[in-house]
Design an enzyme around this catalytic site. Structure first.
Site, PDB file in Angstrom:
ATOM      1  N   ARG A  71       1.174  12.620   1.466  1.00  0.00           N
ATOM      2  CA  ARG A  71       0.542  13.782   0.841  1.00  0.00           C
ATOM      3  C   ARG A  71       1.016  13.879  -0.607  1.00  0.00           C
ATOM      4  O   ARG A  71       2.165  13.566  -0.920  1.00  0.00           O
ATOM      5  CB  ARG A  71       0.915  15.066   1.583  1.00  0.00           C
ATOM      6  CG  ARG A  71       0.208  15.229   2.916  1.00  0.00           C
ATOM      7  CD  ARG A  71      -1.302  15.448   2.774  1.00  0.00           C
ATOM      8  NE  ARG A  71      -1.959  15.657   4.056  1.00  0.00           N
ATOM      9  CZ  ARG A  71      -2.584  14.709   4.753  1.00  0.00           C
ATOM     10  NH1 ARG A  71      -2.656  13.461   4.302  1.00  0.00           N
ATOM     11  NH2 ARG A  71      -3.166  15.006   5.904  1.00  0.00           N
ATOM     12  N   HIS A  84      -7.689   8.907  -1.757  1.00  0.00           N
ATOM     13  CA  HIS A  84      -7.370   9.348  -0.388  1.00  0.00           C
ATOM     14  C   HIS A  84      -8.241   8.624   0.649  1.00  0.00           C
ATOM     15  O   HIS A  84      -9.009   9.253   1.379  1.00  0.00           O
ATOM     16  CB  HIS A  84      -7.515  10.873  -0.264  1.00  0.00           C
ATOM     17  CG  HIS A  84      -6.753  11.432   0.914  1.00  0.00           C
ATOM     18  ND1 HIS A  84      -6.196  12.679   0.933  1.00  0.00           N
ATOM     19  CD2 HIS A  84      -6.462  10.893   2.136  1.00  0.00           C
ATOM     20  CE1 HIS A  84      -5.607  12.900   2.102  1.00  0.00           C
ATOM     21  NE2 HIS A  84      -5.761  11.813   2.853  1.00  0.00           N
TER      22      HIS A  84
END
Ligand code: NAP
Ligand code: GLV
Length: 306
Positions: free
Chosen positions: A221, A269
């Site tokens: 993250r 991502h």
């Protein structure tokens, strides 16, 4: 029994169609058209607003639409709610392929040669010698990544919260062993869940512990990373390069310094994308388990936050 889908930041049309096909007879609503909030017992969530949780008096289960649960404000959930996540071997295989590919790209200096090709430069160099890959987080994804790297000739080290022994992996655990672990990593892969304990863990003191040829690969993250510390570590040659798949704010702002930094490579991502088919099967199974009063699959420990 009503299922509320609160999955933000994506087009949910295929997801809604697949859920309706898999759960005939179940009322399925899509946030913000939630209807009578008292009817909702099960929420499928991804980056759901924190204010949602206290509005659901009969909430029993929150199912993440991914492997991570950090998009669910766990501390805002009513008592006794179970939180589950997607666990998918194919997702772990995708992650392992991504990490291996990017480690090899750095080792073989592919970025350098792509840049030199643009300038018609012919400057051969031996591949980088570093062979030690350290993985922060040896869970569902980290362990599969470790095996893939081992099979491809890398020496693998791991760091986890609890003490464990995994054959062939040099194992470290706990905060006190973090610097020692980092000092052995030619490549450092972050595969930790985002919790209060791991937020900002990729910071100045970790970069100072790494060797100067060290490469950071963050696939966990964005909030694990202290962005200014990374830029400083790269600019002062504390570490050599970074590959980032995740960002504190996604999509990354067009004026962000990462876009043009010569030592940073980025992907949007995509390291391991949730499979709609697998996710819907797991959501439906958990929904049915809840209806029958049976144990749910892949629930997290709410005290640990993962
Ligand atoms: P997991 O199975 O829950 O494993 C988590 C690992 O992290 C465990 O080994 C755990 O240690 C360790 N850990 C947790 N807190 C720690 C702490 N404070 N100190 C040291 N180690 C700690 O998680 P996973 O399924 O592998 O997924 C990891 C993360 O990957 C997800 O949370 C998500 O954020 C990210 N992800 C990214 C993508 C992408 O496309 N970029 C895709 C999927 C997932 P113990 O073994 O001791 O419990
Ligand atoms: C993706 O980032 C996931 O957590 O599944």
């Amino acid at each position: 029994m009503t299922l509320l889908v609160c999955v933000t930041g994506r087009d949910n049309r295929k997801l809604m169609t697949a859920l309706r096909a898999s759960l005939p007879g179940i009322a399925i609503r899509e946030w913000p058209d939630a209807g009578d909030l008292a009817e909702i017992e099960f929420v499928l969530a991804w980056n759901a607003p924190e204010s949602l949780w206290q509005q659901l008096p009969n909430l029993k289960v929150v199912q993440s639409f991914g492997a991570g649960v950090d998009g669910i404000a766990l501390s805002a959930l009513p008592a006794d709610v179970q939180v589950c996540r997607i666990v998918d071997p194919a997702l772990a295989d995708d992650m392992a392929e991504y990490v291996l590919g990017h480690v090899l790209a750095h080792k073989l200096r592919l970025g350098l040669y792509y840049r030199q090709q643009q300038q018609q430069l012919w400057r051969p160099k031996r591949a980088s010698g570093g062979n030690r890959v350290g993985i922060l987080g040896l869970g569902q994804l980290g362990q599969v990544v470790a095996t893939k790297l081992q099979r491809n000739g890398f020496e693998v080290l791991g760091w986890s919260r609890s003490e464990k022994t995994i054959p062939g992996i040099v194992q470290f655990w706990g905060r006190t062993q973090l610097s020692e672990f980092a000092s052995h990593c030619d490549y450092l892969i972050c595969l930790l869940p985002l919790t209060a304990q791991t937020r900002g863990i990729l910071n100045k003191s970790l970069f100072e512990a790494m060797p100067s040829n060290g490469v950071l690969i963050n696939v966990a993250r964005g909030a694990h990373l202290h962005e200014a510390d990374l830029i400083d570590a790269l600019d002062t040659e504390q570490i050599a390069a970074a590959t980032l798949d995740v960002f504190a704010s996604e999509p990354l702002a067009t004026d962000h310094a990462f876009w043009h930094h010569p030592k940073i490579t980025m992907t949007p991502h995509v390291a391991a994308l949730t499979s709609l088919k697998t996710a819907v099967a797991q959501i439906a199974a958990n929904m049915q388990a809840m209806q029958r009063g049976q144990p749910l699959s892949h629930c997290i420990d709410l005290d640990l936050g993962y």
